[in-house]
Design a protein around this motif. Structure first.
Motif, PDB file in Angstrom:
ATOM      1  N   GLU A  69      76.779   1.006  37.581  1.00 21.56           N
ATOM      2  CA  GLU A  69      76.781   2.407  36.656  1.00 21.56           C
ATOM      3  C   GLU A  69      75.453   2.946  36.405  1.00 21.56           C
ATOM      4  OE1 GLU A  69      79.866   0.192  33.611  1.00 21.56           O
ATOM      5  OE2 GLU A  69      77.747  -0.056  32.917  1.00 21.56           O
ATOM      6  N   MET A  70      74.303   2.454  36.897  1.00 21.30           N
ATOM      7  CA  MET A  70      73.036   3.050  36.557  1.00 21.30           C
ATOM      8  C   MET A  70      71.916   2.384  37.706  1.00 21.30           C
ATOM      9  SD  MET A  70      70.611   2.845  33.126  1.00 21.30           S
ATOM     10  CE  MET A  70      69.437   1.308  33.685  1.00 21.30           C
ATOM     11  N   ASN A  71      71.048   3.565  38.138  1.00 19.70           N
ATOM     12  CA  ASN A  71      70.115   3.002  39.024  1.00 19.70           C
ATOM     13  C   ASN A  71      68.707   2.724  38.164  1.00 19.70           C
ATOM     14  OD1 ASN A  71      71.223   3.828  41.408  1.00 19.70           O
ATOM     15  ND2 ASN A  71      70.744   6.019  40.964  1.00 19.70           N
ATOM     16  N   LEU A 109      69.967   3.980  27.521  1.00 19.14           N
ATOM     17  CA  LEU A 109      70.551   3.371  28.425  1.00 19.14           C
ATOM     18  C   LEU A 109      71.974   3.804  28.333  1.00 19.14           C
ATOM     19  CD1 LEU A 109      68.694   0.104  28.872  1.00 19.14           C
ATOM     20  CD2 LEU A 109      68.254   2.212  30.000  1.00 19.14           C
ATOM     21  N   ARG A 150      72.713   7.048  30.028  1.00 22.74           N
ATOM     22  CA  ARG A 150      72.361   6.905  31.593  1.00 22.74           C
ATOM     23  C   ARG A 150      73.731   6.166  32.304  1.00 22.74           C
ATOM     24  NH1 ARG A 150      66.442   4.631  32.647  1.00 22.74           N
ATOM     25  NH2 ARG A 150      67.339   4.518  34.762  1.00 22.74           N
ATOM     26  N   GLY A 151      74.753   6.006  31.274  1.00 22.63           N
ATOM     27  CA  GLY A 151      76.196   5.466  32.053  1.00 22.63           C
ATOM     28  C   GLY A 151      76.228   4.084  31.805  1.00 22.63           C
ATOM     29  N   LEU A 152      75.563   3.252  31.031  1.00 22.58           N
ATOM     30  CA  LEU A 152      75.839   1.695  31.037  1.00 22.58           C
ATOM     31  C   LEU A 152      77.004   1.718  29.865  1.00 22.58           C
ATOM     32  CD1 LEU A 152      72.627  -0.047  31.026  1.00 22.58           C
ATOM     33  CD2 LEU A 152      74.170   0.635  32.563  1.00 22.58           C
TER      34      LEU A 152
END
Ligand SMILES: C[S@@+](CC[C@H](N)C(=O)[O-])C[C@H]1O[C@@H](n2cnc3c(N)ncnc32)[C@H](O)[C@@H]1O
Length: 226
Positions: free
Chosen positions: A170-172, A208, A211-213
């Protein structure tokens, strides 16, 4: 995540990891559950990869001596200047050493590479506070970080370690997800490991989440160097 990456983050002010509030686990385990205030002068807490963390301020204000390391000169200066603390700067070995005695307990920050510290630097350290340090490093560097921690510490030194666990697809990172299984793989040889608590923090970590989490667990461990 080499040092250049972090120095660039500081120089361009991309420091979303910095928290304006004090870490709740630090306050609980070193405040409420910690040693009595009048005995804390015997304790010195090492904060690796410290940034300009306000946790150092809390530790000093609450009677703990602080020793920390941070690669970015900007971060170290910001820590003292943001908190209106006078400081002295000197050279120590190949590092810069910043010291402030403005608060009840001394704060010392080495400006340099964590990996170049030596065992003698942590000689009188009793405790280590690791928030956003292990999880700042990609998987390939985490083993080196833990090996270095084991090399620097002597038997009995304690660490309060805070990790984050999420679905890495889901996230780098940074931050990077570190599972309980990985904590055991990394630390079990040289440290005893006690899981103290865990908490679902997805609703608190809006940065976070953006950022996609969709899920995020924070876990706190007590490690003791064998
Ligand atoms: C994710 S931030 C966390 C900072 C701090 N622990 C906090 O809670 O705000 C990681 C920090 O480690 C520093 N850092 C990364 N690699 C380092 C190294 N090898 N030696 C010293 N500092 C390093 C970075 O400049 C950055 O400030």
């Amino acid at each position: 995540m080499e040092i250049d990456f972090w120095v660039e983050r500081w120089n361009s002010n991309k420091i979303g990891f910095h928290q304006t509030r004090i870490n709740q686990y630090l306050v609980y385990f070193y405040g409420e559950k910690g040693p009595p205030a009048d005995q804390r002068e015997k304790f010195k807490v090492f904060v690796p990869l410290c940034g300009k963390s306000k946790d150092m301020l809390w530790l000093s204000q609450n009677g703990y001596k602080v020793f920390a390391v941070e690669c970015s000169d900007r971060a170290v200066k910001d820590f003292f200047e943001d908190n209106a603390l006078n400081y002295k700067h000197a050279k120590k070995d190949h590092h810069g050493l910043y010291q402030s005695s403005d608060l009840p307990s001394m704060i010392e920050i080495v400006q340099g590479d964590f990996f170049s510290l030596q065992k003698k630097d942590l000689d009188d350290v009793t405790d280590i506070f690791d928030r956003a340090s292990l999880v700042a490093l990609p998987v390939g560097m985490r083993k080196n970080y833990v090996n270095k921690m084991a090399e620097l510490q002597k038997s009995g030194q304690r660490t309060l370690l805070v990790t984050l666990t999420f679905d890495p697809s889901e996230m780098n990172g940074p931050p990077f997800s570190v599972t309980e299984e990985e904590v055991h793989e990394l630390y079990a040889t040289d440290f005893s490991i006690e899981k103290l608590c865990f908490k679902d923090v997805i609703n608190e970590e809006t940065g976070l989440r953006n950022r996609g989490l969709t899920a995020l667990i924070e876990t706190v461990y007590k490690l003791v160097r064998k």
